[in-house]
Design an enzyme around this catalytic site. Structure first.
Site, PDB file in Angstrom:
ATOM      1  N   GLU A  39       0.823  -1.214   0.000  1.00 19.01           N
ATOM      2  CA  GLU A  39       0.000   0.000   0.000  1.00 19.01           C
ATOM      3  C   GLU A  39       0.855   1.262   0.000  1.00 19.01           C
ATOM      4  O   GLU A  39       0.546   2.231  -0.682  1.00 19.01           O
ATOM      5  CB  GLU A  39      -0.952   0.020   1.213  1.00 19.01           C
ATOM      6  N   CYS A 194     -16.067  -0.707 -13.999  1.00 19.14           N
ATOM      7  CA  CYS A 194     -16.635   0.642 -13.883  1.00 19.14           C
ATOM      8  C   CYS A 194     -15.482   1.648 -13.966  1.00 19.14           C
ATOM      9  O   CYS A 194     -15.171   2.366 -13.032  1.00 19.14           O
ATOM     10  CB  CYS A 194     -17.391   0.767 -12.551  1.00 19.14           C
ATOM     11  N   CYS A 201     -20.500  -0.933 -19.181  1.00 16.33           N
ATOM     12  CA  CYS A 201     -21.872  -1.028 -18.662  1.00 16.33           C
ATOM     13  C   CYS A 201     -22.644  -2.183 -19.296  1.00 16.33           C
ATOM     14  O   CYS A 201     -23.464  -2.807 -18.633  1.00 16.33           O
ATOM     15  CB  CYS A 201     -22.623   0.276 -18.887  1.00 16.33           C
ATOM     16  N   CYS A 204     -21.898  -5.226 -17.359  1.00 18.52           N
ATOM     17  CA  CYS A 204     -21.809  -5.024 -15.909  1.00 18.52           C
ATOM     18  C   CYS A 204     -22.941  -5.729 -15.174  1.00 18.52           C
ATOM     19  O   CYS A 204     -24.116  -5.495 -15.453  1.00 18.52           O
ATOM     20  CB  CYS A 204     -21.835  -3.523 -15.622  1.00 18.52           C
ATOM     21  N   CYS A 210     -28.288   0.168 -11.591  1.00 15.39           N
ATOM     22  CA  CYS A 210     -27.341   1.294 -11.516  1.00 15.39           C
ATOM     23  C   CYS A 210     -28.063   2.603 -11.851  1.00 15.39           C
ATOM     24  O   CYS A 210     -28.545   2.795 -12.967  1.00 15.39           O
ATOM     25  CB  CYS A 210     -26.181   1.056 -12.477  1.00 15.39           C
TER      26      CYS A 210
END
Ligand code: SF4
Length: 358
Positions: A39, A194, A201, A204, A210
């Site tokens: 990270e 996304c 889309c 998706c 959505c």
């Protein structure tokens, strides 16, 4: 909303199980040290670039102890090319802190992780959820985008109000049993499905519910205010008193002060003293008023608006000659309180011993 939240969470976990092919060397890692390292390296660094660094670091410094005992120069050499050296310094500091004070054991409580130098809420949530299965949502650009589109969050996500909405939704939707898997799922989903530009889309699994897709707002969300350039404006309010009457007018311009009242307003490129105001703005000052009519001039008043900062001076005059102004009302001074004024004027009226002025 609860039904949609549940659908959102379950669908993302299912997508993660069945369709997520994104490979990362630190994926499914349970060692908090390695998660932390990945990270820290990935902050402000592209994943492709960060991956090689992560592998080199893990090879050379496989444990907190190894990193804590390392020579500064060697660590900085290995970091070379990643930039933002404060990250590397904080990483070394924290490794040594854990080694010297915590027997080289990474804390397992979110608050203790967050208290470590160089660790913010995102990294703490990632370590807490991936290593210790604690339900803290990671909220980065990918996560914000997926949530804001699916739930149709129209507020600016870089302002407090939008951030709070995203934060609440992130806490509401995180899977309490598998927070680590869920966090990984939503981050990967944002990165591969996304996407910021050209989201998939039509493939998706969230598309049925959505809100951004339904409202045709996919390209507009998430909304960002970005950095706003604040414009400074300099207002001179000429407060004209004639026979115990005062001149005011209602603002009709379609701006945030519309329908509020004001005195004669003369704007200039900078804030002028009363004397300079009369000499430099003579063309804008109503006929019949001169510097010799001056009774009082205020200090600078300021009001911060969203896009501009108003600097104002109030210049009070009692003209010797009769003044007539088109579009202005003349009202008794004592009835000023019945009219609404912009905050900067109200402030001046409230602070100023106005009624005791000559
Ligand atoms: S339908 Fe499109 S905008 Fe909505 S979540 Fe899926 S990829 Fe994102």
């Amino acid at each position: 909303m609860p039904e949609n939240s549940l659908f959102f969470t379950k669908t993302l976990l299912k997508w993660n199980r069945e369709s997520n092919t994104r490979m990362m060397p630190w994926k499914a890692e349970k060692d908090p040290y390695k998660i932390w390292l990945s990270e820290i390296i990935l902050q402000q660094t592209r994943v492709e670039q960060g991956m090689a660094y992560y592998q080199r670091f893990i090879l050379k410094y496989p444990t907190i102890r190894a990193l804590a005992m390392a020579n500064d120069t060697d660590v900085f050499k290995l970091w070379e090319g990643l930039g933002y050296y404060a990250r590397c310094r904080n990483m070394l500091f924290t490794a040594r802190f854990l080694y010297n004070n915590k027997k080289a054991v990474f804390p397992s409580r979110y608050e203790d992780i967050l208290a470590l130098k160089g660790i913010g809420t995102y990294t703490a949530a990632a370590i807490a959820s991936f290593a210790f299965n604690l339900a803290y949502p990671v909220i980065d650009g990918n996560v914000t985008r997926v949530i804001s589109r699916f739930f149709g969050v129209g507020e600016y996500v870089d302002l407090a109000i939008g951030k709070n909405i995203i934060n609440n939704l992130a806490h509401k939707t995180i899977d309490k049993k598998s927070p680590g898997k869920y966090n990984q799922a939503i981050m990967d989903f944002g990165a591969t499905v996304c996407k910021p530009v050209g989201p998939l889309c039509n493939q998706c699994p969230l598309s049925g519910k959505c809100l951004a897709l339904m409202d045709n707002r996919v390209a507009q969300l998430p909304r960002k205010r970005g950095k706003i350039r604040i414009r400074d404006r300099y207002f001179h309010f000429l407060v004209i008193i004639q026979k115990d009457q005062i001149f005011i007018r209602e603002r009709i311009a379609r701006d945030i002060w519309q329908h509020l009242h004001e005195f004669v307003l003369i704007e200039n490129g900078k804030l002028l003293s009363a004397k300079s105001f009369f000499s430099k703005c003579s063309n804008s000052i109503p006929t019949g008023i001169s510097y010799s009519d001056l009774i009082y001039s205020s200090g600078e008043y300021k009001q911060q608006l969203s896009h501009q900062c108003i600097h104002a001076r109030f210049i009070l005059v009692k003209p010797k000659k009769e003044v007539k102004l088109d579009g202005f009302l003349t009202i008794p001074i004592g009835s000023l309180h019945r009219y609404a004024f912009p905050r900067i004027i109200t402030k001046w009226l409230a602070e100023n011993p106005f009624y005791s002025l000559p």
